[in-house]
Design a protein around this motif. Sequence first.
Motif, PDB file in Angstrom:
ATOM      1  N   ARG A   1      -6.245  -0.589   3.776  1.00 42.08           N
ATOM      2  CA  ARG A   1      -5.799   0.258   2.660  1.00 42.08           C
ATOM      3  C   ARG A   1      -6.275   1.695   2.831  1.00 42.08           C
ATOM      4  NH1 ARG A   1      -8.825  -1.673  -1.587  1.00 42.08           N
ATOM      5  NH2 ARG A   1      -9.871   0.351  -1.662  1.00 42.08           N
ATOM      6  N   TYR A   2      -7.412   1.870   3.486  1.00 45.15           N
ATOM      7  CA  TYR A   2      -7.932   3.204   3.767  1.00 45.15           C
ATOM      8  C   TYR A   2      -7.460   3.738   5.116  1.00 45.15           C
ATOM      9  CZ  TYR A   2     -11.215   2.957  -0.174  1.00 45.15           C
ATOM     10  OH  TYR A   2     -11.783   2.886  -1.427  1.00 45.15           O
ATOM     11  N   GLY A   3      -6.732   2.900   5.879  1.00 44.13           N
ATOM     12  CA  GLY A   3      -6.275   3.315   7.200  1.00 44.13           C
ATOM     13  C   GLY A   3      -7.301   3.114   8.283  1.00 44.13           C
TER      14      GLY A   3
ATOM     15  N   ALA B   1       1.499   2.338   8.867  1.00 43.72           N
ATOM     16  CA  ALA B   1       1.497   3.512   8.014  1.00 43.72           C
ATOM     17  C   ALA B   1       2.148   3.147   6.686  1.00 43.72           C
ATOM     18  CB  ALA B   1       2.261   4.650   8.684  1.00 43.72           C
ATOM     19  N   PRO B   2       1.663   3.682   5.556  1.00 47.47           N
ATOM     20  CA  PRO B   2       2.261   3.363   4.251  1.00 47.47           C
ATOM     21  C   PRO B   2       3.736   3.758   4.216  1.00 47.47           C
ATOM     22  CG  PRO B   2       0.156   4.487   4.012  1.00 47.47           C
ATOM     23  CD  PRO B   2       0.529   4.593   5.448  1.00 47.47           C
ATOM     24  N   PRO B   3       4.538   3.001   3.450  1.00 47.24           N
ATOM     25  CA  PRO B   3       4.123   1.801   2.709  1.00 47.24           C
ATOM     26  C   PRO B   3       4.128   0.559   3.607  1.00 47.24           C
ATOM     27  CG  PRO B   3       6.429   2.287   2.282  1.00 47.24           C
ATOM     28  CD  PRO B   3       5.937   3.386   3.181  1.00 47.24           C
TER      29      PRO B   3
ATOM     30  N   VAL C   1      -3.738   2.294  -5.160  1.00 46.99           N
ATOM     31  CA  VAL C   1      -2.540   2.521  -4.339  1.00 46.99           C
ATOM     32  C   VAL C   1      -1.748   1.231  -4.140  1.00 46.99           C
ATOM     33  CG1 VAL C   1      -3.712   4.400  -3.149  1.00 46.99           C
ATOM     34  CG2 VAL C   1      -3.625   2.140  -2.070  1.00 46.99           C
TER      35      VAL C   1
ATOM     36  N   VAL D   1       0.877  -1.162   0.000  1.00 44.37           N
ATOM     37  CA  VAL D   1       0.000   0.000   0.000  1.00 44.37           C
ATOM     38  C   VAL D   1       0.918   1.216   0.000  1.00 44.37           C
ATOM     39  CG1 VAL D   1      -1.743   1.282   1.293  1.00 44.37           C
ATOM     40  CG2 VAL D   1      -1.845  -1.218   1.195  1.00 44.37           C
ATOM     41  N   SER D   2       1.027   1.887  -1.150  1.00 40.47           N
ATOM     42  CA  SER D   2       1.979   2.993  -1.286  1.00 40.47           C
ATOM     43  C   SER D   2       1.514   4.251  -0.557  1.00 40.47           C
ATOM     44  CB  SER D   2       2.201   3.306  -2.772  1.00 40.47           C
ATOM     45  OG  SER D   2       0.965   3.627  -3.404  1.00 40.47           O
ATOM     46  N   ARG D   3       0.196   4.409  -0.449  1.00 39.13           N
ATOM     47  CA  ARG D   3      -0.422   5.512   0.294  1.00 39.13           C
ATOM     48  C   ARG D   3      -1.851   5.091   0.575  1.00 39.13           C
ATOM     49  NH1 ARG D   3      -0.718   6.474  -5.022  1.00 39.13           N
ATOM     50  NH2 ARG D   3      -2.668   7.332  -5.879  1.00 39.13           N
ATOM     51  N   LEU D   4      -2.509   5.732   1.502  1.00 39.00           N
ATOM     52  CA  LEU D   4      -3.880   5.369   1.812  1.00 39.00           C
ATOM     53  C   LEU D   4      -4.811   5.823   0.701  1.00 39.00           C
ATOM     54  CD1 LEU D   4      -4.021   6.272   5.622  1.00 39.00           C
ATOM     55  CD2 LEU D   4      -3.503   4.067   4.568  1.00 39.00           C
ATOM     56  N   GLY D   5      -5.749   4.929   0.353  1.00 40.78           N
ATOM     57  CA  GLY D   5      -6.680   5.296  -0.704  1.00 40.78           C
ATOM     58  C   GLY D   5      -7.315   4.102  -1.370  1.00 40.78           C
TER      59      GLY D   5
END
Length: 326
Positions: free
Chosen positions: A47-49, A56-58, A14, A6-10
Amino acid sequence: MRAVVVSRLGGPDVLQVVEQPVPEPGPGEVRIRVAAASVNFADVKARYGNYHHAGAPPFVPGLDLAGTVDAVGEGVTGLAVGQRVMAFPKGGAYSEYAVAPAVLAYPVPDGVDLETAAALATVGVTAYELLTKVARLQPGETVLVHAAAGGVGTVALQLAKILGAGQVIGTVGSDEKAEHARRYGADVVINYSAGGFADAVLAATDGRGADVILDAVGGPAFADNLRCLARFGRLVVYGNAAGAYGQVDTAELHSTCRSVLGYSMGTTRRFRPEALRASAERVLELVATGRLQVPVCGRYPLERAAEAHTVMENRGTLGKVLLVMA
């Protein structure tokens, strides 16, 4: 090795496949060459946190997997290189290799393929824990299973029958899912897209209500669960897919001897990992003997993890979705 991060939340976009070093097992751990990893709704939430203990990503998502032990850390007994296992890894499962605590790795019996074992891990152990340890299901009781066509739901329908339930009721959101629920053990299926479910449950039970309710939805369904929960009944809350939480008036509990109980697989893995072994071994045995089935509705390579998540997020699954490492 290849892994999905997961490179960033979303949203599903991602999820990216990256190269990472092969991990080394520490004391009390085993390294597993992954054959398949399960996709769970908790992965979507992470993935959405929105999943507890998600990093935390990643980070690499994934709660469970099956594969072959290829390295053993210091102090590990009962597991050996070359052994097939079902496991809950220390990090994420969406990778070609993963490290798991030995206490959370379980030998897969002969006759059970690794894809089935991967599909079984979270949903099988969760459903068995809910019905036996939390709800304390008794023979002859009525069980209501929400999201009955999903992973936990499909297994819970079958386990309720195996454990002696007198009547099993499932709720679903479409006619296709209703047929699936009937196929896997539901005596009565309620399609909530046509309205609520509480009145239908009361009608199906001659006004008594359900003795056990398994709910991972939460939100508006909570009040209706209490409305159709029998005297001395147990409502087990093990998720909040609706994204909201219910409220309970305690006066509704003591006067009817009803209980609201909570369960989290993540919390149990973290604080009481040894408590899961008996449940894991039992559901593996039931699959090996053909009494329990874990239908897999989709198999995706790592590169298509975003597609697998999209199907899961859109509630388009009948059973389990896997990532396979062929």
